[in-house]
Write a protein that holds these residues in place. Sequence first.
Motif, PDB file in Angstrom:
ATOM      1  N   LYS A   1      -0.722  17.135  -8.892  1.00 24.11           N
ATOM      2  CA  LYS A   1       0.456  16.936  -9.753  1.00 24.11           C
ATOM      3  C   LYS A   1       0.775  18.194 -10.568  1.00 24.11           C
ATOM      4  O   LYS A   1       1.947  18.474 -10.858  1.00 24.11           O
ATOM      5  N   SER A   2      -0.254  18.981 -10.908  1.00 24.95           N
ATOM      6  CA  SER A   2      -0.029  20.218 -11.668  1.00 24.95           C
ATOM      7  C   SER A   2       0.789  21.235 -10.876  1.00 24.95           C
ATOM      8  O   SER A   2       1.324  22.182 -11.441  1.00 24.95           O
TER       9      SER A   2
ATOM     10  N   ILE B   1       8.010  -4.785  -8.866  1.00 28.45           N
ATOM     11  CA  ILE B   1       6.996  -3.778  -8.556  1.00 28.45           C
ATOM     12  C   ILE B   1       5.648  -4.306  -9.043  1.00 28.45           C
ATOM     13  O   ILE B   1       5.402  -4.397 -10.252  1.00 28.45           O
ATOM     14  N   LEU B   2       4.802  -4.671  -8.094  1.00 30.19           N
ATOM     15  CA  LEU B   2       3.454  -5.153  -8.406  1.00 30.19           C
ATOM     16  C   LEU B   2       2.498  -3.979  -8.238  1.00 30.19           C
ATOM     17  O   LEU B   2       2.247  -3.523  -7.118  1.00 30.19           O
ATOM     18  N   ASN B   3       1.998  -3.483  -9.343  1.00 28.84           N
ATOM     19  CA  ASN B   3       1.087  -2.334  -9.307  1.00 28.84           C
ATOM     20  C   ASN B   3       0.297  -2.311 -10.624  1.00 28.84           C
ATOM     21  O   ASN B   3       0.867  -2.006 -11.677  1.00 28.84           O
ATOM     22  N   PRO B   4      -1.003  -2.637 -10.571  1.00 32.17           N
ATOM     23  CA  PRO B   4      -1.779  -2.675 -11.822  1.00 32.17           C
ATOM     24  C   PRO B   4      -1.889  -1.323 -12.512  1.00 32.17           C
ATOM     25  O   PRO B   4      -2.280  -1.258 -13.687  1.00 32.17           O
ATOM     26  N   LYS B   5      -1.531  -0.230 -11.801  1.00 29.52           N
ATOM     27  CA  LYS B   5      -1.589   1.095 -12.428  1.00 29.52           C
ATOM     28  C   LYS B   5      -0.293   1.454 -13.159  1.00 29.52           C
ATOM     29  O   LYS B   5      -0.180   2.547 -13.713  1.00 29.52           O
ATOM     30  N   ARG B   6       0.677   0.544 -13.153  1.00 29.20           N
ATOM     31  CA  ARG B   6       1.866   0.770 -13.974  1.00 29.20           C
ATOM     32  C   ARG B   6       1.450   0.918 -15.437  1.00 29.20           C
ATOM     33  O   ARG B   6       0.644   0.122 -15.951  1.00 29.20           O
TER      34      ARG B   6
ATOM     35  N   HIS C   1      -0.860   0.346  -5.167  1.00 26.33           N
ATOM     36  CA  HIS C   1      -1.939   0.615  -6.132  1.00 26.33           C
ATOM     37  C   HIS C   1      -2.059   2.096  -6.415  1.00 26.33           C
ATOM     38  O   HIS C   1      -2.992   2.512  -7.099  1.00 26.33           O
ATOM     39  N   HIS C   2      -1.121   2.896  -5.892  1.00 26.76           N
ATOM     40  CA  HIS C   2      -1.145   4.332  -6.149  1.00 26.76           C
ATOM     41  C   HIS C   2      -0.462   4.635  -7.487  1.00 26.76           C
ATOM     42  O   HIS C   2       0.318   3.846  -7.997  1.00 26.76           O
ATOM     43  N   VAL C   3      -0.779   5.796  -8.044  1.00 27.97           N
ATOM     44  CA  VAL C   3      -0.290   6.158  -9.376  1.00 27.97           C
ATOM     45  C   VAL C   3       1.226   6.348  -9.345  1.00 27.97           C
ATOM     46  O   VAL C   3       1.739   7.132  -8.544  1.00 27.97           O
ATOM     47  N   PRO C   4       1.968   5.639 -10.198  1.00 30.72           N
ATOM     48  CA  PRO C   4       3.432   5.783 -10.194  1.00 30.72           C
ATOM     49  C   PRO C   4       3.890   7.001 -10.986  1.00 30.72           C
ATOM     50  O   PRO C   4       3.153   7.518 -11.840  1.00 30.72           O
ATOM     51  N   ASP C   5       5.119   7.443 -10.705  1.00 29.62           N
ATOM     52  CA  ASP C   5       5.749   8.484 -11.513  1.00 29.62           C
ATOM     53  C   ASP C   5       6.382   7.831 -12.750  1.00 29.62           C
ATOM     54  O   ASP C   5       6.390   6.613 -12.897  1.00 29.62           O
ATOM     55  N   ASP C   6       6.955   8.670 -13.600  1.00 32.02           N
ATOM     56  CA  ASP C   6       7.617   8.147 -14.798  1.00 32.02           C
ATOM     57  C   ASP C   6       8.805   7.262 -14.430  1.00 32.02           C
ATOM     58  O   ASP C   6       9.076   6.261 -15.089  1.00 32.02           O
TER      59      ASP C   6
ATOM     60  N   ASP D   1       0.811  -1.223   0.000  1.00 30.54           N
ATOM     61  CA  ASP D   1       0.000   0.000   0.000  1.00 30.54           C
ATOM     62  C   ASP D   1       0.845   1.274   0.000  1.00 30.54           C
ATOM     63  O   ASP D   1       0.342   2.343   0.287  1.00 30.54           O
ATOM     64  N   CYS D   2       2.113   1.181  -0.291  1.00 29.88           N
ATOM     65  CA  CYS D   2       2.973   2.356  -0.448  1.00 29.88           C
ATOM     66  C   CYS D   2       4.280   1.883  -1.087  1.00 29.88           C
ATOM     67  O   CYS D   2       4.431   0.708  -1.401  1.00 29.88           O
ATOM     68  N   GLY D   3       5.195   2.825  -1.321  1.00 30.36           N
ATOM     69  CA  GLY D   3       6.508   2.463  -1.847  1.00 30.36           C
ATOM     70  C   GLY D   3       6.747   2.814  -3.292  1.00 30.36           C
ATOM     71  O   GLY D   3       7.888   2.828  -3.754  1.00 30.36           O
ATOM     72  N   ILE D   4       5.688   3.132  -4.037  1.00 24.90           N
ATOM     73  CA  ILE D   4       5.835   3.334  -5.476  1.00 24.90           C
ATOM     74  C   ILE D   4       6.649   4.590  -5.811  1.00 24.90           C
ATOM     75  O   ILE D   4       7.159   4.730  -6.921  1.00 24.90           O
ATOM     76  N   LYS D   5       6.800   5.488  -4.827  1.00 24.28           N
ATOM     77  CA  LYS D   5       7.571   6.716  -5.085  1.00 24.28           C
ATOM     78  C   LYS D   5       8.851   6.798  -4.250  1.00 24.28           C
ATOM     79  O   LYS D   5       9.538   7.820  -4.264  1.00 24.28           O
TER      80      LYS D   5
END
Length: 573
Positions: A408-409, A182-187, A169-174, A145-149
């Motif tokens: 993000k903007s 990295i298990l994340n369906p939003k990749r 499951h949070h939105v990843p950066d580039d 539930d965290c770690g993607i950034k």
Amino acid sequence: MHFKWNYEKPTPEQQKSAKELADKLSMSPILAQLLIHRGITTESAAKRFFRPQLSDLINPFLMKDMDIAVDRLNDAMGRKERILIYGDYDVDGCTAVALVYKFLQQFYSNIDYYIPDRYDEGYGVSLKGIDFAHETGVKLIIILDCGIKAIKEIEYAKSLGIDFIICDHHVPDDVMPPAVAILNPKRPDDSFPFKHLCGCGVGFKFMQAFAKNNNIPFSRLIPLLDFCAVSIAADIVPVIDENRILAFHGLKQLNTNPNIGLKSIIDICGLNGREISMSDIVFKIGPRINASGRMENGKLSVDLLVERDLGVALRMARHINEYNEQRKDIDKQMTEEANGIVSRLESMKHNSSIVLYDEDWKKGVIGIVASRLTEIYFRPTVVLTREGELATGSARSVTGFDVYSAIKSCEDLLINFGGHTYAAGLTMKWENVKEFRDRFQQYVEEHISPEQTEAILNIDAQIDFRDITKHLHADLKKFSPFGPSNPKPIFCTRQVYDYGTSKVVGREQEHIKLELVDSKSSNVMNGIAFGQSAASRYIKSKRSFDIAYTIEDNIFKKTQVQLQIEDIRPNEG
């Protein structure tokens, strides 16, 4: 609250399709129409919807990096490496850690879990957490539930010889962290068919894959599905497809044989002896799991969720319940203060968003306050507090507006941010708060539609009281579990009257207990309208009015239904 009712009468073609589907399913055309609204137009699709099957779960190895993650976990176990299960301090993170830890503990003993302290370490991967792992000989961290950034933190861990498997499951950066997997369906490079898993759901898919790879029967995972149901409800993800299957069977587990930690919370909540719903999780079970992380340390919640002794678990649950009571007091005070600020600032009346900040607000409660303000004012909301030279905040959104993109903007003003469409967290220098507020408001103003800032009540069907039969109510229950993308159906009935016995109730006389009749039948329907006592004078005037409502079980009279009134308005003829 004055809602705008959104109702479209079915066309003759839609009515015909509903009648045909209803005949095949032996159900009311009213409910068949609800299925069609949900994109379910065939008998076979309806049967899959009403009877979700665990056998229909997606192959977990379709998720990118899953094979790598399973291989690394197998290697760790084969080499007897120490493994740390690390998770966020909210409900999703705590249930995810409990699920993965309890499952792996059956096969492997050199394993521990870790939840960062919200106040000391902040959100996500912390250097303190990595140092703890290093000092205790950990070679593999599974983070949920965290770690993607956490690019710098995972680079640091790598320098110490610690590998990471990320389940997020949070939105990843580039650019993504240098984790082993990295298990994340939003990749963006992941073709996994279902994108809306919560953190606990991703953890479950990992364990499903591990079990499949090691010839462990799937039945060993079923006792942990109650954690999935709790996380899906509390994290407010769409209750469709994979999530619907997990929630359906998770609720079954929660109602028949819950994990001991959850059983103790159910006891403390007073939910014993009744069927627990997604709504009960959102309003009763979830807040208690969240409370320790908001007030003290989320690890206490995981300690409870993995406890095996009911007596010990009950003592822990009472302790967490005390935290929840403290949280409610602080939440109420902060919401009142925030409301006061909004009402005093004339300029906010014309804004499409709300950004509030106060140096003394408690960090662990600002997310709840943001949710409350969003519900009251129907505007994307950011609430911030101060930590030294930094401002830390939580954002919540309205239906259909992507608050993550709005944040993000402004990323050049931020030190860190993360989240998804309807909820996000952010950190910036305190000196940047006012510029952030102005730019966030400008982005919202340019991207939000007027309908998204209105209190809209979507009416599923217009019916008469004579339509509310035991058969309809029984079939309506089959639509559960309810949640985003499968909301509880809202009906409306026109021209209803007070039977003569409706009355104002509640400690502060804020609710109305109703007995109503309509113009089409002699059926007397019981109803409750929470927080709508202002309408009581009109109701008692013997004039007709329209109601919008959901159909519920009467918890005091099991054989009867009760209408939960969402809105009351004078009949316009």
